[in-house]
Scaffold this motif. Structure first.
Motif, PDB file in Angstrom:
ATOM      1  N   ALA A  59       0.887  -1.158   0.000  1.00 18.59           N
ATOM      2  CA  ALA A  59       0.000   0.000   0.000  1.00 18.59           C
ATOM      3  C   ALA A  59       0.934   1.219   0.000  1.00 18.59           C
ATOM      4  O   ALA A  59       2.152   1.061  -0.091  1.00 18.59           O
ATOM      5  N   THR A  60       0.401   2.416   0.094  1.00 20.11           N
ATOM      6  CA  THR A  60       1.272   3.589   0.211  1.00 20.11           C
ATOM      7  C   THR A  60       2.217   3.338   1.379  1.00 20.11           C
ATOM      8  O   THR A  60       1.769   3.038   2.480  1.00 20.11           O
ATOM      9  N   HIS A  61       3.526   3.417   1.127  1.00 16.13           N
ATOM     10  CA  HIS A  61       4.463   3.021   2.173  1.00 16.13           C
ATOM     11  C   HIS A  61       5.810   3.704   2.013  1.00 16.13           C
ATOM     12  O   HIS A  61       6.091   4.330   0.979  1.00 16.13           O
ATOM     13  N   VAL A  62       6.613   3.549   3.033  1.00 13.10           N
ATOM     14  CA  VAL A  62       7.996   4.003   2.965  1.00 13.10           C
ATOM     15  C   VAL A  62       8.906   2.798   3.186  1.00 13.10           C
ATOM     16  O   VAL A  62       8.637   1.947   4.037  1.00 13.10           O
ATOM     17  N   ASP A  63       9.958   2.710   2.401  1.00 14.96           N
ATOM     18  CA  ASP A  63      10.943   1.630   2.555  1.00 14.96           C
ATOM     19  C   ASP A  63      11.851   1.922   3.743  1.00 14.96           C
ATOM     20  O   ASP A  63      12.381   3.040   3.869  1.00 14.96           O
ATOM     21  N   ALA A  64      12.073   0.943   4.568  1.00 10.42           N
ATOM     22  CA  ALA A  64      13.123   1.076   5.574  1.00 10.42           C
ATOM     23  C   ALA A  64      14.472   0.980   4.877  1.00 10.42           C
ATOM     24  O   ALA A  64      14.578   0.435   3.766  1.00 10.42           O
ATOM     25  N   LEU A  65      15.499   1.489   5.508  1.00 10.39           N
ATOM     26  CA  LEU A  65      16.837   1.387   4.920  1.00 10.39           C
ATOM     27  C   LEU A  65      17.292  -0.072   4.848  1.00 10.39           C
ATOM     28  O   LEU A  65      18.202  -0.412   4.086  1.00 10.39           O
ATOM     29  N   ALA A  66      16.610  -0.945   5.616  1.00  7.44           N
ATOM     30  CA  ALA A  66      16.941  -2.377   5.587  1.00  7.44           C
ATOM     31  C   ALA A  66      16.244  -3.117   4.445  1.00  7.44           C
ATOM     32  O   ALA A  66      16.341  -4.338   4.351  1.00  7.44           O
ATOM     33  N   HIS A  67      15.560  -2.389   3.579  1.00 10.41           N
ATOM     34  CA  HIS A  67      14.788  -3.058   2.528  1.00 10.41           C
ATOM     35  C   HIS A  67      15.670  -3.652   1.425  1.00 10.41           C
ATOM     36  O   HIS A  67      15.325  -4.677   0.841  1.00 10.41           O
ATOM     37  N   VAL A  68      16.784  -3.009   1.109  1.00 10.66           N
ATOM     38  CA  VAL A  68      17.620  -3.477  -0.009  1.00 10.66           C
ATOM     39  C   VAL A  68      19.103  -3.472   0.335  1.00 10.66           C
ATOM     40  O   VAL A  68      19.553  -2.750   1.225  1.00 10.66           O
ATOM     41  N   TRP A  69      19.829  -4.280  -0.407  1.00 19.23           N
ATOM     42  CA  TRP A  69      21.279  -4.321  -0.233  1.00 19.23           C
ATOM     43  C   TRP A  69      21.955  -4.804  -1.513  1.00 19.23           C
ATOM     44  O   TRP A  69      21.295  -5.221  -2.470  1.00 19.23           O
ATOM     45  N   GLN A  70      23.261  -4.742  -1.497  1.00 20.19           N
ATOM     46  CA  GLN A  70      24.059  -5.246  -2.616  1.00 20.19           C
ATOM     47  C   GLN A  70      25.344  -5.816  -2.027  1.00 20.19           C
ATOM     48  O   GLN A  70      25.891  -5.235  -1.078  1.00 20.19           O
TER      49      GLN A  70
END
Lengths: 286, 286, 286, 286
Positions: D91-102
C-alpha cells in the motif's frame, strides 16, 4: 545418521515403515467401530502460552448477523465464511521432519539451509504422507497430571506398553498421555515446563521402528530435558535421526477412557507446501 | 425441515448416520491397504480465484537461513517454526452445517442469527465429528474435465454408481470427480463457472442418506445452478435440509486412477470453534 | 444528537472544526522545529493484554538470512520484505467514529447496522481526514502513573490547561498523560483498569470544540467508568455526540519532557476502507 | 559507501539532513493551510498485483450486525472492532533502509545478515524518525500516465524542478507524479512494468541531499530499469548509498491539482520493530 534412512533422497522418514501390513494391523485393531477425535479445540485468542506460538485467530468474513442487519439473501440463500490464522505448532499438530536439526543437518542429511523464508525446500510437511496404522495408547498418569520433574523413562515406558498387552511393531503410532493438556485446558498447567518422555526412551523407540510418537504435551519429550547438552534430545534422536513423526498437544483423555490400548490410527497433515508442521485432527477408531 | 433431523438439539446432522455399521463397511472395503491423500497442495499466495476467498498464506517465524546468518544453535539444536493463514473454504475443505441458510434458518431450524462475528454458536465445524465410513468414488469425466453447462443429473449419477457396482448405504461418503481441480491446478479452469452435480440429484442423495458428498470442484454442485430461484440449491436441500456434509476442492485423480470404487474414507475437520468450515486432508484407504 | 453536527450526511465530525485557522495556530506554536514521535513501538507478539485485542504480528517474507543460506542476489541486488497483522485498537491508534454507538445509533444518527462484516459503510476511518492542528499536552501525573481510582475530573482538567497557559480553541488536539503506557511498557500496568478522564469532562471538552482528545491509556477515559449506566460514557458523549476523535495508547513521555505545552500536531490515519480505527504514528513539532 | 554517512553507527540515514532548518522551510511553504492526504485507499482483498505482495485484508471482530442479530448493548454501549493484515510494501508506504542491499551490505555497511526472520536488527523502520520538512512535487505527466519505456531522466527532472520555481535543499522531500497509481486504481496499469525515475537521476538527487523521494508508482524508479547490471539501481544508489527514504504508491493527483509545488510535508512511519517498511498516510499542507 541412521540405519533407517531409505536412500539418499528419502524425505518421508519413518512413514516408510507404514506399509500395508501396518494398515492391516490397524484395521484389525478395531473393536466397536467408534471413532474418537484426538484434537483439542482451537479457539480464537486462546493459545497454550508457549514461547513464540501466538494464539490461533478466527475471523468471520460474512455472518448471519449481516443479514439481520439488512443484507438481503440474494439468489435464494445466505451464507457465512471465515478465515483462520494458525501457528502450525500451537494446536494439536504434527512436526514436519524439517522442524529440527543439529549441526546444520536435518533428517537424512538435508541441510537446514534449505529451510528459508520461502519455506522448507526439503522435508516440509507436504512431503509427509497420511498415516494409517495401528495406534497404541498408554496412560502415564491415570486420572491426573504427571510432574515435569518425573519423566517417563525407558523402563517405565516398556512396562506400560507391556502391561497394555501390546508388542510394538514397525510402523505403529505410540501415544502417551501425561495429563498436561487437560491441566492446560483447565488453566492449570505450566507452559515453560511439562511432563513427557525422558530421552533415554529414544533408542528403545527407534529399535521398535515406530512411525509416530504422540503425546498430550507440547513436545512429546519432557521439558526441560535431562540432557545437559541438548534441550530437545528426543527430537534430535528420533525426528532427525530416524524420521519419526511427533504428534503434539493431542487430546488423549477420551481415548484413554475407552480402555482399549490398540486401535486404528489415522493422522493426515494438511499439505501446506514448505511448512514445518501442520495442525491436525487425528482419529482413533476403537 | 427433514425427516432426517435427529431431535430438536441435533447439531451433527447426517454424521449421525455414520454408526459402527458404516465404519465396518468402510473397513471391509479395504483391499491392498494403501492410503491415498485427497487434499490439494496448499501454497503461499496461490488460491483458486474464487470470489471472496483469499489465497492461503504461509509465514516462517524462524528458518534454517537464520542460522546460516549467524544465529547459534543454542542448547544443542536449531529449529524452524511457522504460521499459516487459511480461508476455510479456499483449500480442500468441508462445509460446516452453519455455512448456508435460507429464509434465515439453517439445518434443524437453527437461526442464521446465531452466526455472528464471534463465530457460529450452533452448527459450527467444531460440532462435526470425524467421519470414518465407506467411501464411493465415481468419475464423471474420465481423463478430462466436464463442462459447467453439462451438469451431472440424477439419472447419470445413479448410473455411474450402479456401473461402479456399488449400492449406496446410509452413512456413505460419495465422491464425484469432475476434472475441475486438475484444470485449475494447471491454470486452466474458470473460477466463475464449474461443472458439478445438478440439483435434481438432491432428493436421490437424501433418500440414500449419504453422510458426505465430495467433489473436486468448489461447491459439489454445478455453478451457476440450473435453478432460477437459487444459486446453490443443492447446498440448501442437502446441507440445510438434511445435514449432509459437503467436501469441496478435493483431489480425486489419484483415487480414480486406483480403479477401486469402494474404500475406507476418513475425513476429520480441525475443531475450529465457531468456524463455518475447515481445511481438511481426507484419506481414502483402498 | 449535537449542535456540532454538520448536515445530515456529515461523516467527519469534529474534523470539520480543523480549518485553516487551526492549521495556522498549529504552525505558529512551533518553537525549535523539533518533531517528536507519539507512537509506542509495535513488537511482534507483544500486546497490551486488553480483552479482545491480540498482539501485533510481524512476518518476514524474505530476509538477509535467506541470502546467507545460498539465495543468490539476482539482478544485482538483495531485498527483504514483510507483512504485519495489527489489531486496529491494539497499538497507538485513533478510533473511527464508527467505533461506538448507543441505542443502535452512531454519530450523526448513522445506524450501527451499517457496520457489518464487510466493514463500516459509514463513519469508517477512511472518512477521517488527516488532522493538522495545534496540539496541547498536559501531564496529569508528572513523573509517575495516576491511579485508576483517581480520574481526572473537569475542574482539574481545566486547571491543568490553564496552568499550561493555554486557552483551548475549536479544532485543537488535547493530549493527556496519565503514566499508564510507561507502566505498561515496563510490564507494570493493569490491563483491566486504567487512569484517565472522568466523564464529567465531556461537556467541558465539547464546549471547547476540540477535534481530538488523546491519552497514553487504552481509552482516553478512566476505566472502569464512574457512570453506573455506561462503561464508556466519554466515548458516547464525545465520539457519538460530537464526532470527536479519540487517540489512544499514545506515547507522551518525550513530549511532556520537552516542556512545551503547545505544538503543531499531525495525526494521519491509514485510509483503511471500512475499518473502525487505525494504527497511527502521530507527530508533535515543538 | 557515501560521504553522507553520519558515523559508524548511523541508522537513520538522510533523515539526519532534516534539521530544524528543513522543518522551518516546510512551515514557511504553507499558503492556505489545507492538508492534503497522500495515501491511496486500502481495501480488503484489493492489491496492486505486484509479485510477492498479497492484497491487504480487513477482518471485523465485532460488528453492528451482531447487535442486530441479538447481542445486547451491555453496559450502555455497543462497539465494533477489527484487525488488518498489511503487506508493508503493498500500500502507500515508505521503505526502511533495511529493505535493499548489494553484495550483502546495506546502508552504512550494515550486513544483510542482520535481517532475519525475527526482523531487521539494524535499519528497521523503527529506526526511522518522523519526517517533517519541505515537500516539492512535480508532475511528470500532467493529465495522463507516463510510459514505462519513457523514464524521467536527470535533465528532465532538473528542468521540472526548475520550472516549478524551486531550488531543492538538503532535507527536502521530492515527490514525482507519473500517473501510474491513477491508472492502477482504474484497473488499467501494468504491475510488471511502470514509469518512474531513470537511474541517472541518482547522483543529482544525492548531491541535493534530499531526505525523501516519493512517487505514485511501486518503486520510485522505472521498472524494468535501464541498467543491465541491476534491476533497481536507484534503490541501491540512494537507499543503500545515501540512506534516502523512498515513499512509494503515493496518491499525488490531488496535490498536483492544488497547483502549489512547495508545501509542508509530514511522513511518519508506524514504529514496527524490525520491519523493513511501513504503510503510511503522508500529508501535504499547502
Amino acid at each position: 545418521m541412521s540405519d533407517q534412512r531409505h536412500g539418499t533422497d528419502d524425505e518421508i522418514g519413518a512413514a516408510r515403515t507404514v506399509g500395508s501390513q501396518a494398515v492391516r494391523r490397524g484395521l484389525a485393531a478395531v473393536r466397536t467401530g467408534t471413532p474418537i477425535p484426538l484434537a483439542a479445540p482451537i479457539r480464537h485468542g486462546v493459545g497454550f502460552g508457549l514461547v513464540g506460538r501466538a494464539a490461533p485467530m478466527h475471523f468471520m468474513l460474512r455472518t448471519g448477523s449481516d443479514y439481520a442487519a439488512g443484507l438481503p439473501e440474494r439468489a435464494g440463500f445466505g451464507f457465512a465464511d471465515d478465515v483462520v490464522t494458525l501457528p502450525t505448532h500451537g494446536a494439536t499438530h504434527v512436526d514436519a521432519l524439517a522442524h529440527v536439526w543439529q549441526d546444520g543437518l536435518m533428517y537424512n542429511g538435508f541441510p537446514a539451509n534449505s529451510v528459508t523464508s520461502r519455506g522448507a525446500q526439503h522435508l516440509g510437511i507436504d512431503k509427509m504422507p497420511p498415516i494409517v496404522t495401528r495406534g497404541v495408547v498408554i496412560d502415564a498418569c491415570p486420572g491426573g497430571a504427571r510432574s515435569p520433574s518425573d519423566p517417563v523413562r525407558r523402563d517405565e515406558l516398556a512396562a506400560l506398553v507391556a502391561n497394555a498387552g501390546v508388542e510394538l511393531a514397525p510402523g505403529d503410532a505410540l501415544l502417551v498421555r501425561t495429563g498436561w493438556l487437560a491441566a492446560a485446558l483447565a488453566g492449570d498447567a505450566d507452559s515453560t515446563a511439562w511432563p513427557g518422555l525422558h530421552h533415554d526412551c529414544g533408542a528403545w523407540l527407534a529399535e521398535r521402528q515406530v512411525a509416530v510418537v504422540g503425546a498430550d504435551n507440547p513436545a512429546v519429550e519432557a521439558f526441560p530435558s535431562f540432557d545437559p547438552a541438548c534441550q530437545v534430545p528426543l527430537h534430535i534422536e528420533l525426528i532427525r535421526g530416524h524420521g519419526v513423526y511427533f504428534a503434539e498437544l493431542m487430546a488423549l483423555d477420551a481415548l484413554c477412557a475407552a480402555g482399549q490400548p490398540e486401535f486404528l490410527f489415522v493422522l493426515s497433515p494438511l499439505p501446506l507446501v514448505g511448512a514445518v508442521g501442520s495442525p491436525v485432527a487425528p482419529v482413533a477408531v476403537v
